[in-house]
Design a protein around this motif. Structure first.
Motif, short mmCIF file in Angstrom:
data_model
loop_
_atom_site.label_atom_id
_atom_site.label_comp_id
_atom_site.label_asym_id
_atom_site.label_seq_id
_atom_site.Cartn_x
_atom_site.Cartn_y
_atom_site.Cartn_z
N MET A 183 -0.80 7.96 1.50
CA MET A 183 0.21 7.65 0.50
C MET A 183 1.40 8.58 0.66
O MET A 183 1.27 9.79 0.78
N GLY A 184 2.59 8.01 0.65
CA GLY A 184 3.82 8.79 0.79
C GLY A 184 4.95 7.90 1.26
O GLY A 184 4.76 6.70 1.48
N ARG A 185 6.13 8.49 1.46
CA ARG A 185 7.30 7.68 1.79
C ARG A 185 7.84 7.96 3.19
O ARG A 185 8.83 7.36 3.61
N GLU A 186 7.20 8.86 3.95
CA GLU A 186 7.70 9.21 5.28
C GLU A 186 7.13 8.26 6.33
O GLU A 186 5.99 8.42 6.77
N LYS A 187 7.92 7.28 6.73
CA LYS A 187 7.46 6.33 7.74
C LYS A 187 7.16 7.02 9.07
O LYS A 187 6.26 6.59 9.81
N SER A 188 7.89 8.07 9.36
CA SER A 188 7.67 8.78 10.62
C SER A 188 6.27 9.39 10.68
O SER A 188 5.75 9.65 11.76
N LYS A 189 5.69 9.62 9.52
CA LYS A 189 4.33 10.16 9.44
C LYS A 189 3.30 9.06 9.20
O LYS A 189 2.12 9.34 9.02
N GLY A 190 3.77 7.82 9.16
CA GLY A 190 2.87 6.70 8.90
C GLY A 190 2.52 6.53 7.45
O GLY A 190 1.56 5.83 7.11
N GLU A 191 3.28 7.14 6.55
CA GLU A 191 2.96 7.06 5.13
C GLU A 191 3.47 5.77 4.51
O GLU A 191 4.43 5.16 4.98
N THR A 192 2.83 5.36 3.43
CA THR A 192 3.24 4.16 2.73
C THR A 192 2.74 4.20 1.29
O THR A 192 1.76 4.89 0.99
N TYR A 193 3.43 3.48 0.42
CA TYR A 193 2.93 3.30 -0.95
C TYR A 193 2.27 1.93 -1.12
O TYR A 193 1.74 1.64 -2.19
N LEU A 194 2.30 1.11 -0.09
CA LEU A 194 1.65 -0.20 -0.17
C LEU A 194 0.15 -0.02 -0.03
O LEU A 194 -0.33 0.65 0.90
N ASN A 195 -0.59 -0.62 -0.93
CA ASN A 195 -2.05 -0.54 -0.89
C ASN A 195 -2.58 -1.81 -0.23
O ASN A 195 -2.66 -2.87 -0.85
N TYR A 196 -2.96 -1.71 1.03
CA TYR A 196 -3.41 -2.87 1.79
C TYR A 196 -4.86 -3.23 1.49
O TYR A 196 -5.34 -4.28 1.90
N ALA A 197 -5.58 -2.36 0.81
CA ALA A 197 -7.01 -2.58 0.60
C ALA A 197 -7.33 -3.46 -0.60
O ALA A 197 -8.44 -3.98 -0.71
N VAL A 198 -6.37 -3.62 -1.52
CA VAL A 198 -6.62 -4.41 -2.73
C VAL A 198 -5.72 -5.63 -2.74
O VAL A 198 -4.80 -5.75 -1.94
N ASP A 199 -6.00 -6.56 -3.66
CA ASP A 199 -5.22 -7.80 -3.66
C ASP A 199 -3.80 -7.57 -4.17
O ASP A 199 -3.48 -6.53 -4.75
N THR A 200 -2.98 -8.55 -3.93
CA THR A 200 -1.53 -8.43 -4.16
C THR A 200 -1.20 -7.96 -5.57
O THR A 200 -0.27 -7.17 -5.77
N GLN A 201 -1.93 -8.42 -6.55
CA GLN A 201 -1.64 -8.08 -7.94
C GLN A 201 -1.64 -6.57 -8.17
O GLN A 201 -0.91 -6.05 -9.01
N TYR A 202 -2.46 -5.85 -7.42
CA TYR A 202 -2.63 -4.42 -7.67
C TYR A 202 -2.12 -3.53 -6.53
O TYR A 202 -2.20 -2.30 -6.63
N GLY A 203 -1.58 -4.15 -5.45
CA GLY A 203 -1.21 -3.31 -4.34
C GLY A 203 0.10 -3.61 -3.66
O GLY A 203 0.52 -2.87 -2.78
N ASP A 204 0.74 -4.72 -3.98
CA ASP A 204 2.05 -5.09 -3.44
C ASP A 204 2.00 -5.66 -2.02
O ASP A 204 2.90 -6.38 -1.62
N ALA A 205 1.01 -5.31 -1.21
CA ALA A 205 0.90 -5.89 0.12
C ALA A 205 0.52 -7.36 -0.01
O ALA A 205 -0.19 -7.75 -0.94
N ASN A 206 0.99 -8.19 0.91
CA ASN A 206 0.74 -9.63 0.82
C ASN A 206 -0.66 -10.03 1.26
O ASN A 206 -1.06 -11.17 1.07
N GLY A 207 -1.41 -9.11 1.85
CA GLY A 207 -2.73 -9.45 2.33
C GLY A 207 -2.69 -9.98 3.76
O GLY A 207 -1.61 -10.19 4.33
N PHE A 208 -3.86 -10.22 4.34
CA PHE A 208 -3.97 -10.72 5.70
C PHE A 208 -5.00 -11.84 5.74
O PHE A 208 -5.96 -11.86 4.95
N GLN A 209 -4.83 -12.76 6.66
CA GLN A 209 -5.82 -13.79 6.86
C GLN A 209 -7.13 -13.14 7.31
O GLN A 209 -7.13 -12.15 8.03
#
Length: 753
Positions: free
Chosen positions: A379-405
């Protein structure tokens, strides 16, 4: 360089004294030591002050103080805090007596003898302020508390400015409120609120937070030296901040110690001895929010889960304010041992800066309790460090990521639908490498799929004659395309939704390629769905929270398990028997086997942009995903990428996501009970009944969509006379409130008016 003091006249001093006298007269606290003739000599200025005072509200309501909210793991340990002000209220009895006496000694030593106004101190302050000496304060503790209350409860910038402006009007207002507090509350209550209100610098509000912050002890365990330090901060918490200005803090502490010695709070000798010692700070930082915690994405999931709950407030802003100010205790389902296992697995499988994201979720079958949520990008905002605030592990309602097939993991839902419909496990279907099926041969909940162009799936594993067991274990695409043709699209889609997959767009998702996992999902959703198989057909909604307590420690809301039997036990038992073969010798996942009975399914999507492994024991379900995604979240193929330090020529669920799953599950396996799956029985079971929703008054198209999501075959009948508005639904057959098996035909009757 010395500062020259302004010339002071007798008239100016008398004028300022007059303000105090008028205030004293109005409030009925004029002391015998002031001569009445002075009042007459003061003229219109005092009358104006008195008049302005009469226009002020007499009583100031003391609203509850903002307190920080604690988030606990399943064992009761704090994992995160949310706050606008880092404060924990305590009763006066929970504050060390030496701390109480220290604050009184330095701020208002006659606090327990005088009323709201210490006239002697106030007169001294007015004279000294007029002469340019602003080092001496005259406000009583009650006056200070009134001022802090006004400031804390101010809702606008204007109100905050008014609460701190350096005018006699503000001083008079403060006095009037102080009198009301003295009349309505005890001295102990006032001192308690003062200690909880006061700001002690460096983000610490209230005595408990300050004691924890600067000395890592509760307020009840403060000693004389620590108490003197904290008592000295109230005068100027920024200027005396011990983390920034330790020398100033020590000098101020010594002033307090000297005063404590003069007033016999401690002996002068002890005061002198303590003044030779260092501050003795042991600073403990209290994090605010999820960033930097042991489970940041689980924490963020909890926060969003509660922000979506209307029980915490009418609007999201109201709920957010309650989380930050309400002093809640949030009991969660997190198991830190599981979280550490999950984090180790994702970190080992995928590096933060890889053009890939690894995510994993663990859910307990039979309860829906979420034990861990992890991903490879911190978790974080530095893309150069690979950080993100998007939660890919939970569904869109709780994490903002669109999910994956999720690829072939969705074959389990068609398998379950076939078993629910009575299709035998032994059913054999010839499954060539490629087939062509007109799409209008697939039935939907409303009839036939409207597109006539052929669908032409092909195999990436094996081909030939397959039954439900071999077709599933070998993940044969053409077998499942034909099996789905037999089951229709309606029931597999409805089952997936009932088992926890957040399906919301039938027009895009309920299509022939559904069986190949074209709907976007998340590890949490898939782990929840597969937990339904582990729990023998009982689905429990995923829940990260079990209970919320208010600031008094009383139950604010319980979050009990919400479980429902959504498939027959025999169906789940057969699915488990088939999927456990994936992890047995000869199965694609045999290298992933655990020391406990387990089952699972691989998944790979088009162009190898995401690979999955969803697996479970009877007591724990885990879904692992590795998806090709750049630092902006755009999909890319995993092929020819370096993932976790290893080059990937062609990604597959069993060889990329599977090891990540196995790493996490093996780490926790020792804590899982040894429990086997139930052997499938041939005894017939009654079909699962699904409640028919009341769609009366809706538009027929909307009603049809809602009923079809439950797995009913829906048609629209001829209009009927009804009290409902013309064109709206008058009723259904079978009627709302009844229950029927999925696949039951339901007719919607529009109103003729």
């Amino acid at each position: 360089m010395s500062r020259r003091r302004p010339h002071v006249t007798f008239g100016s001093v008398v004028s300022h004294l007059g303000v105090i006298v008028v205030v004293s007269v109005v409030l009925g606290v004029l002391t015998a030591g002031l001569a009445v003739p002075v009042v007459g000599a003061l003229g219109l200025g005092t009358k104006a002050a008195a008049d302005s005072m009469k226009n002020l509200p007499e009583e100031l309501k003391a609203e509850p103080l903002a307190q920080r909210t604690r988030v606990l793991d399943s064992k009761g340990d704090v994992i995160a805090t949310f706050y606008a002000e880092n404060r924990v209220n305590v009763e006066l009895s929970e504050v060390a007596p030496i701390m109480r006496r220290a604050i009184v000694a330095i701020e208002d030593y006659r606090f327990f003898q005088h009323g709201a106004l210490d006239l002697k101190g106030t007169l001294r302050a007015f004279v000294n302020n007029q002469t340019g000496d602003s080092t001496q304060g005259g406000s009583s503790i009650t006056q200070q508390m009134a001022k802090m209350t006004l400031l804390t409860q101010a809702k606008t910038d204007e109100a905050r400015a008014a609460a701190t402006e350096n005018t006699y009007q503000r001083k008079i207002q403060e006095l009037r409120h102080a009198i009301a507090f003295e009349e309505n509350y005890s001295k102990s209550w006032i001192l308690e609120r003062y200690l909880n209100l006061a700001y002690f610098g460096d983000g610490a509000y209230g005595i408990q937070a300050a004691a924890r912050h600067y000395f890592s002890v509760p307020a009840s365990e403060l000693n004389a030296k620590q108490a003197a330090t904290l008592a000295g901060l109230v005068k100027n918490p920024v200027g005396f901040d011990p983390t920034r200005f330790p020398d100033r803090t020590r000098a101020r502490r010594d002033v307090v110690l000297q005063r404590m010695g003069e007033l016999d709070v401690i002996t002068p000798a002890r005061a002198e001895k303590l003044s030779t010692q260092k501050l003795g700070l042991k600073v403990s930082r209290t994090r605010n929010g999820c960033l930097g915690t042991q489970a940041p994405f689980f924490c963020d999931y909890v926060r969003r889960y509660l922000l979506a709950d209307p029980a915490l407030g009418r609007t999201v802003a109201d709920r957010d304010a309650l989380l930050k100010n309400g002093g809640l205790t949030i009991k969660t389902t997190l198991d830190l041992d599981y979280q550490r296992a999950a984090d180790a697995a994702t970190a080992d499988a995928v590096d933060p800066t890889d053009t890939a994201i690894g995510a994993l979720a663990m859910v307990q079958p039979g309860t829906g309790e979420v034990r861990a949520v992890s991903q490879s990008r911190p978790m974080g905002r530095e893309k150069s460090k690979g950080e993100t605030y998007l939660n890919y592990a939970v569904d869109t309602q709780y994490g903002d990521a669109n999910g994956f097939q999720a690829g072939s993991t969705f074959k389990a839902f068609v398998l379950a639908a076939a078993l629910e419909q009575g299709i035998p496990v032994s059913t054999t279907i010839n499954s060539p490498e490629t087939i062509s099926i007109p799409q209008n041969r697939f039935s939907t909940c409303e009839g036939q799929y409207p597109i006539t162009s052929p669908w032409e799936p092909s195999n990436s594993t094996t081909s030939g004659s397959k039954n439900l067991t071999t077709g599933t274990r070998e993940s044969v695409n053409t077998f499942f395309a034909q099996l789905e043709e037999r089951t229709g699209l309606c029931e597999p889609y409805a089952l997936a939704k009932a088992m926890g997959i957040d399906l919301t767009d039938p027009g895009l998702e309920r299509v022939p390629s559904f069986v190949l996992g074209i709907a976007d999902t998340s590890p949490l959703e898939l782990a929840t769905a597969y937990a339904t198989f582990a729990a023998r057909g009982t689905h429990c909604d995923a829940r990260p929270v079990t209970q919320v307590l208010n600031s008094d420690g009383k139950v604010f809301k319980d979050y009990p398990a919400k479980c429902e039997q959504v498939i027959k036990q025999s169906t789940a038992d057969n699915v488990n028997a088939i999927l456990r073969g994936v992890l047995q010798p000869g199965g694609f996942g045999q290298a992933l086997a655990l020391d406990k009975p387990s089952a699972g399914k691989t998944g790979t999507i088009n162009s190898n942009m995401a690979v999955w492994f969803a697996g479970y024991t009877p007591t724990m379900s885990t879904a692992a995903m590795i998806a090709g995604a750049d630092q902006d979240g755009n999909w890319v193929t995993l092929n020819n990428q370096t993932v976790g330090g290893s080059y990937v020529y062609s990604a597959a669920g069993s060889t990329l996501a599977g090891p990540m799953w196995a790493s996490a599950m093996r780490a926790i396996s020792g804590g899982l009970p040894y429990e086997d799956f139930t052997t499938p029985s041939s005894t017939p079971e009654a079909p699962i009944q699904v409640g028919i929703d009341d769609v009366k008054g809706l538009k027929p198209e909307k009603a049809a969509e809602l009923l079809s999501l439950e797995g009913f075959l829906v048609s629209i009948g001829t209009p009927q006379q009804s009290d409902e508005r013309k064109g709206r639904v008058a009723g259904t057959s079978p009627s709302a409130g009844m229950a029927a098996p999925r696949g039951t035909a339901i007719t919607i009757y529009p109103s003729a008016g």
